[in-house]
Motif scaffolding. Structure first.
Motif, PDB file in Angstrom:
ATOM      1  N   SER A 130       0.770  -1.127   0.098  1.00 45.92           N
ATOM      2  CA  SER A 130       0.107  -0.126   0.051  1.00 45.92           C
ATOM      3  C   SER A 130       0.639   1.238  -0.097  1.00 45.92           C
ATOM      4  O   SER A 130       1.970   1.176   0.466  1.00 45.92           O
ATOM      5  CB  SER A 130      -1.127   0.184   1.350  1.00 45.92           C
ATOM      6  N   GLU A 131       0.065   2.582  -0.616  1.00 47.88           N
ATOM      7  CA  GLU A 131       1.016   3.559  -0.542  1.00 47.88           C
ATOM      8  C   GLU A 131      -0.109   4.572   0.021  1.00 47.88           C
ATOM      9  O   GLU A 131       0.358   5.601  -0.014  1.00 47.88           O
ATOM     10  CB  GLU A 131       1.157   4.111  -2.275  1.00 47.88           C
ATOM     11  N   ASP A 132      -1.223   4.032   0.466  1.00 51.58           N
ATOM     12  CA  ASP A 132      -2.253   4.778   0.831  1.00 51.58           C
ATOM     13  C   ASP A 132      -1.878   5.074   2.477  1.00 51.58           C
ATOM     14  O   ASP A 132      -1.686   4.179   3.395  1.00 51.58           O
ATOM     15  CB  ASP A 132      -3.552   4.151   0.771  1.00 51.58           C
ATOM     16  N   THR A 133      -1.872   6.523   2.697  1.00 45.76           N
ATOM     17  CA  THR A 133      -1.600   6.963   3.883  1.00 45.76           C
ATOM     18  C   THR A 133      -2.465   6.662   5.428  1.00 45.76           C
ATOM     19  O   THR A 133      -2.198   6.199   6.362  1.00 45.76           O
ATOM     20  CB  THR A 133      -1.255   8.418   4.109  1.00 45.76           C
ATOM     21  N   GLN A 134      -3.747   6.529   4.715  1.00 44.67           N
ATOM     22  CA  GLN A 134      -4.685   5.914   6.000  1.00 44.67           C
ATOM     23  C   GLN A 134      -4.483   4.372   5.998  1.00 44.67           C
ATOM     24  O   GLN A 134      -4.652   3.872   7.402  1.00 44.67           O
ATOM     25  CB  GLN A 134      -6.037   5.961   5.383  1.00 44.67           C
ATOM     26  N   THR A 135      -4.118   3.561   5.168  1.00 41.67           N
ATOM     27  CA  THR A 135      -3.872   2.167   5.274  1.00 41.67           C
ATOM     28  C   THR A 135      -2.879   2.089   6.179  1.00 41.67           C
ATOM     29  O   THR A 135      -2.406   1.341   7.093  1.00 41.67           O
ATOM     30  CB  THR A 135      -3.929   1.502   3.884  1.00 41.67           C
ATOM     31  N   THR A 137      -1.336   4.153   8.189  1.00 44.51           N
ATOM     32  CA  THR A 137      -1.699   4.581   9.606  1.00 44.51           C
ATOM     33  C   THR A 137      -2.258   3.506  10.300  1.00 44.51           C
ATOM     34  O   THR A 137      -1.775   3.226  11.454  1.00 44.51           O
ATOM     35  CB  THR A 137      -2.386   5.675   9.605  1.00 44.51           C
ATOM     36  N   GLU A 138      -3.161   2.797   9.867  1.00 48.21           N
ATOM     37  CA  GLU A 138      -3.705   1.603  10.517  1.00 48.21           C
ATOM     38  C   GLU A 138      -2.771   0.599  10.691  1.00 48.21           C
ATOM     39  O   GLU A 138      -2.690  -0.228  11.683  1.00 48.21           O
ATOM     40  CB  GLU A 138      -4.732   1.097   9.561  1.00 48.21           C
ATOM     41  N   TRP A 139      -1.673   0.299   9.700  1.00 41.08           N
ATOM     42  CA  TRP A 139      -0.547  -0.799   9.792  1.00 41.08           C
ATOM     43  C   TRP A 139       0.229  -0.268  11.143  1.00 41.08           C
ATOM     44  O   TRP A 139       0.612  -1.174  11.775  1.00 41.08           O
ATOM     45  CB  TRP A 139       0.018  -0.743   8.758  1.00 41.08           C
ATOM     46  N   MET A 140       0.660   0.830  11.218  1.00 40.11           N
ATOM     47  CA  MET A 140       1.847   1.295  11.876  1.00 40.11           C
ATOM     48  C   MET A 140       1.534   2.578  12.470  1.00 40.11           C
ATOM     49  O   MET A 140       2.493   3.650  11.826  1.00 40.11           O
ATOM     50  CB  MET A 140       3.143   1.363  11.341  1.00 40.11           C
ATOM     51  N   LEU A 142       2.169   4.563  14.939  1.00 39.31           N
ATOM     52  CA  LEU A 142       3.276   5.365  15.549  1.00 39.31           C
ATOM     53  C   LEU A 142       4.286   6.039  14.675  1.00 39.31           C
ATOM     54  O   LEU A 142       4.932   7.053  14.559  1.00 39.31           O
ATOM     55  CB  LEU A 142       3.941   4.787  16.585  1.00 39.31           C
ATOM     56  N   VAL A 143       4.589   4.913  13.542  1.00 37.25           N
ATOM     57  CA  VAL A 143       5.620   5.382  12.586  1.00 37.25           C
ATOM     58  C   VAL A 143       5.053   6.605  11.632  1.00 37.25           C
ATOM     59  O   VAL A 143       5.696   7.433  11.381  1.00 37.25           O
ATOM     60  CB  VAL A 143       5.967   4.103  11.821  1.00 37.25           C
ATOM     61  N   MET A 144       3.611   6.287  11.204  1.00 34.33           N
ATOM     62  CA  MET A 144       3.340   7.280  10.412  1.00 34.33           C
ATOM     63  C   MET A 144       3.011   8.663  11.089  1.00 34.33           C
ATOM     64  O   MET A 144       2.772   9.694  10.294  1.00 34.33           O
ATOM     65  CB  MET A 144       1.728   6.788   9.838  1.00 34.33           C
ATOM     66  N   GLY A 145       2.926   8.613  12.267  1.00 31.30           N
ATOM     67  CA  GLY A 145       2.606   9.887  12.912  1.00 31.30           C
ATOM     68  C   GLY A 145       3.694  11.098  12.724  1.00 31.30           C
ATOM     69  O   GLY A 145       3.332  12.165  13.165  1.00 31.30           O
ATOM     70  N   GLU A 146       4.788  10.464  12.294  1.00 27.59           N
ATOM     71  CA  GLU A 146       6.123  11.356  12.351  1.00 27.59           C
ATOM     72  C   GLU A 146       6.506  11.706  10.798  1.00 27.59           C
ATOM     73  O   GLU A 146       7.485  12.296  10.712  1.00 27.59           O
ATOM     74  CB  GLU A 146       7.234  10.561  12.941  1.00 27.59           C
ATOM     75  N   ARG A 147       5.598  11.244   9.767  1.00 24.46           N
ATOM     76  CA  ARG A 147       5.784  11.559   8.390  1.00 24.46           C
ATOM     77  C   ARG A 147       5.544  12.857   8.246  1.00 24.46           C
ATOM     78  O   ARG A 147       4.573  13.482   8.504  1.00 24.46           O
ATOM     79  CB  ARG A 147       5.190  10.649   7.533  1.00 24.46           C
ATOM     80  N   ALA A 148       6.175  13.493   7.037  1.00 23.12           N
ATOM     81  CA  ALA A 148       5.955  15.016   6.473  1.00 23.12           C
ATOM     82  C   ALA A 148       4.880  14.645   5.636  1.00 23.12           C
ATOM     83  O   ALA A 148       4.823  13.728   4.751  1.00 23.12           O
ATOM     84  CB  ALA A 148       7.248  15.369   5.690  1.00 23.12           C
ATOM     85  N   ASP A 149       3.992  15.853   5.579  1.00 18.33           N
ATOM     86  CA  ASP A 149       2.824  15.732   4.335  1.00 18.33           C
ATOM     87  C   ASP A 149       3.414  15.707   2.952  1.00 18.33           C
ATOM     88  O   ASP A 149       4.475  16.411   2.681  1.00 18.33           O
ATOM     89  CB  ASP A 149       2.119  17.200   4.777  1.00 18.33           C
TER      90      ASP A 149
END
Length: 227
Positions: A130-135, A137-140, A142-149
């Motif tokens: 997946s390249e979908d940010t919502q997916t 975020t569901e997988w991980m 904590l990791v996605m919370g630190e990503r740049a838009d």
């Protein structure tokens, strides 16, 4: 070393095996749970097993071989649980997803190519991409919370991966070996000399690290298990 000793004892229980460990306990270095990734080296998430060549092609052969060998390891552990040589599996292996996460355009393209090649093989048929940010975020979360838009990101996941405590696994195998005849474990000893004589035997000198006392041993076969 412990796996080899276990296999040899299963094949021939009369073998006389001596295991030498320089520390005061087994599996205290790279095998220990705190020092080991615990993925079982199944190839699901280790990107270095699928290198990309200068032509852009992603080679998956190593990942396939490693995954197949890991399946054999799990069969061995299962048989040892059934025979009473290992305790309940939850003492050394537990289910956890295996995820590979990348960011940046080139890395995302690499992961996509890797996924496209792996998914067509039966060993990796259940891998997700997946390249979908919502997916993601569901997988991980904590990791996605630190990503740049706007930053390109991607991940693959195998939901039924495992976390293996190789330290616990090893210590339990050693405990089983110590109950058998003709198995000796020397903790706190180190090998100081190793030489093959004119025949087929090896002369091995070991030293007690506490007392400094040395001992000479004759062996028909020597395995060096220092990873």
């Amino acid at each position: 070393s412990t796996t080899l000793a276990t296999l040899l004892k299963k094949l021939d229980s009369s073998l006389n095996i001596l295991m030498v460990e320089r520390l005061d306990q087994v599996a205290a270095e790279s095998t220990d749970g705190w020092n080991n990734a615990g993925t079982g080296h199944a190839g699901y998430c280790e990107l270095n097993y699928t290198p990309q060549g200068a032509d852009g092609n992603v080679a998956i052969e190593r990942a396939l071989t490693i995954n197949a060998n890991y399946e054999i390891s799990q069969q061995l552990w299962s048989s040892l649980v059934e025979s009473g040589d290992l305790p309940s599996p939850d003492q050394f292996i537990n289910s956890t997803p295996h995820i590979s996460f990348v960011w940046g355009k080139e890395n995302v393209e690499f992961l996509r190519k890797r996924y496209e090649k792996l998914k067509d093989h039966h060993l990796f048929a259940d891998i997700e991409y997946s390249e979908d940010t919502q997916t993601l975020t569901e997988w991980m979360p904590l990791v996605m919370g630190e990503r740049a838009d706007g930053e390109p990101v991607a991940a693959t996941r195998v939901a039924y991966g495992a976390d293996v405590d190789f330290g616990s696994l090893t210590r339990n195998m050693v405990a089983s070996l110590e109950k058998q005849n003709d198995f000796d474990l020397r903790l706190g000893h180190e090998v100081t000399a190793l030489k093959k004589n004119g025949g087929n035997n090896w002369h091995v000198t070991i030293k007690n690290r506490s007392t400094g006392k040395k001992e000479a041993i004759t062996a028909g076969f020597v395995f060096l298990g220092a990873g």
